[in-house]
Design a protein around this motif. Structure first.
Motif, mmCIF file in Angstrom:
data_model
loop_
_atom_site.group_PDB
_atom_site.id
_atom_site.type_symbol
_atom_site.label_atom_id
_atom_site.label_comp_id
_atom_site.label_asym_id
_atom_site.label_seq_id
_atom_site.Cartn_x
_atom_site.Cartn_y
_atom_site.Cartn_z
ATOM 1 N N PRO A 56 0.792 -1.225 0.000
ATOM 2 C CA PRO A 56 0.000 0.000 0.000
ATOM 3 C C PRO A 56 0.832 1.287 0.000
ATOM 4 O O PRO A 56 0.290 2.377 0.058
ATOM 5 C CB PRO A 56 -0.775 -0.114 1.304
ATOM 6 N N PHE A 57 2.164 1.160 -0.071
ATOM 7 C CA PHE A 57 3.029 2.328 0.069
ATOM 8 C C PHE A 57 2.862 3.332 -1.075
ATOM 9 O O PHE A 57 3.094 4.528 -0.895
ATOM 10 C CB PHE A 57 4.488 1.881 0.175
ATOM 11 N N LEU A 58 2.459 2.843 -2.236
ATOM 12 C CA LEU A 58 2.301 3.751 -3.379
ATOM 13 C C LEU A 58 1.189 4.765 -3.162
ATOM 14 O O LEU A 58 1.105 5.773 -3.876
ATOM 15 C CB LEU A 58 2.076 2.959 -4.659
ATOM 16 N N TYR A 59 0.307 4.530 -2.189
ATOM 17 C CA TYR A 59 -0.780 5.467 -1.900
ATOM 18 C C TYR A 59 -0.367 6.572 -0.924
ATOM 19 O O TYR A 59 -1.181 7.433 -0.587
ATOM 20 C CB TYR A 59 -1.992 4.713 -1.337
ATOM 21 N N LEU A 60 0.867 6.537 -0.475
ATOM 22 C CA LEU A 60 1.351 7.597 0.409
ATOM 23 C C LEU A 60 1.619 8.869 -0.391
ATOM 24 O O LEU A 60 2.028 8.806 -1.557
ATOM 25 C CB LEU A 60 2.645 7.161 1.088
ATOM 26 N N PRO A 61 1.431 10.036 0.219
ATOM 27 C CA PRO A 61 1.815 11.284 -0.448
ATOM 28 C C PRO A 61 3.301 11.266 -0.772
ATOM 29 O O PRO A 61 4.102 10.664 -0.063
ATOM 30 C CB PRO A 61 1.477 12.363 0.595
ATOM 31 N N ALA A 62 3.680 11.943 -1.849
ATOM 32 C CA ALA A 62 5.069 11.950 -2.303
ATOM 33 C C ALA A 62 6.021 12.428 -1.201
ATOM 34 O O ALA A 62 7.115 11.873 -1.028
ATOM 35 C CB ALA A 62 5.208 12.818 -3.547
ATOM 36 N N ARG A 63 5.613 13.436 -0.444
ATOM 37 C CA ARG A 63 6.493 13.972 0.603
ATOM 38 C C ARG A 63 6.703 12.941 1.711
ATOM 39 O O ARG A 63 7.788 12.890 2.322
ATOM 40 C CB ARG A 63 5.891 15.251 1.175
ATOM 41 N N VAL A 64 5.697 12.119 1.981
ATOM 42 C CA VAL A 64 5.835 11.084 3.006
ATOM 43 C C VAL A 64 6.770 9.990 2.520
ATOM 44 O O VAL A 64 7.629 9.507 3.264
ATOM 45 C CB VAL A 64 4.453 10.497 3.377
ATOM 46 N N ARG A 65 6.623 9.587 1.256
ATOM 47 C CA ARG A 65 7.522 8.576 0.701
ATOM 48 C C ARG A 65 8.964 9.068 0.729
ATOM 49 O O ARG A 65 9.886 8.317 1.037
ATOM 50 C CB ARG A 65 7.113 8.208 -0.724
ATOM 51 N N ALA A 66 9.157 10.349 0.399
ATOM 52 C CA ALA A 66 10.518 10.911 0.404
ATOM 53 C C ALA A 66 11.107 10.858 1.811
ATOM 54 O O ALA A 66 12.289 10.538 1.994
ATOM 55 C CB ALA A 66 10.489 12.342 -0.121
#
Length: 208
Positions: A56-66
């Protein structure tokens, strides 16, 4: 330079250096420093790629993934090495980047995991010992996410939380026991009467 900063960090914090030995690229041109954690540029790229492609990580906001790329620890294993062992109390969640992993119950191989998937979430979610052992089938590269960060994602990111719940209903079958118990209750209600002891066997199937 980055290399000089890395040497200074190691001198100032030997313990932090020991904790982050895995995944350090000794080439000065490819070393980056995130606080006390040292990771190579290739490891950062791997983390970014996995987080943007793995449910499910792809559903995180870009800033959170970064931000997560700074929290994930790259690890490498050779063929036959154990990644986790049944019964241990570790709680990290892992994303498999390269290689294949087999899961064992006692000495019986029960499943194989391929790149682009995550595992280890049950221990993080329920604070229980690892139910199975995992061993590298060949050279393996993965990223470890601390349980505290994984749980924070669940609290803070509704899309991640929903996607994870959907994944777990299939991957872990964690709700199947409850559905079976409820179905058994409905069947017994249709009879003239039943004892609670009639539900014991179904209750034992509940996980966790």
């Amino acid at each position: 330079s980055v290399y000089r900063r890395a040497r200074q960090d190691r001198a100032q914090s030997p313990r932090a250096h020991r904790a982050s030995r895995v995944g350090i690229d000794a080439s000065a041109s490819r070393v980056a420093c995130w606080g006390y954690r040292l990771v190579s540029v290739s490891d950062i790229s791997t983390a970014e790629h996995l987080l943007s492609h793995v449910v499910p990580f792809l559903y995180l906001p870009a800033r959170v993934r970064a931000a997560l790329t700074e929290r994930m620890e790259p690890r490498r294993y050779d063929a036959g090495e154990f990644i986790i062992r049944a019964g241990e109390r570790s709680r990290s969640v892992f994303l498999l980047a390269e290689g294949e992993i087999s899961f064992f119950e006692d000495d019986l191989q029960i499943s194989t995991l391929h790149p682009g998937h995550f595992f280890g979430e049950r221990a993080a979610l329920f604070d229980t010992p690892r139910p199975h052992s995992a061993r590298a089938l060949g050279p393996v590269k993965l990223l470890a996410l601390p349980a505290v960060d994984f749980l924070r994602l669940i609290d803070d990111c509704p899309a991640f939380r929903l996607s994870l719940a959907r994944s777990l209903t299939v991957k872990q079958g964690i709700f199947q026991g409850y559905r079976s118990l409820w179905a058994q209750i409905l069947r017994l209600v249709d009879t003239d009467g039943f004892l609670l002891s009639d539900l014991v066997e179904d209750y034992r199937t509940l996980h966790p």
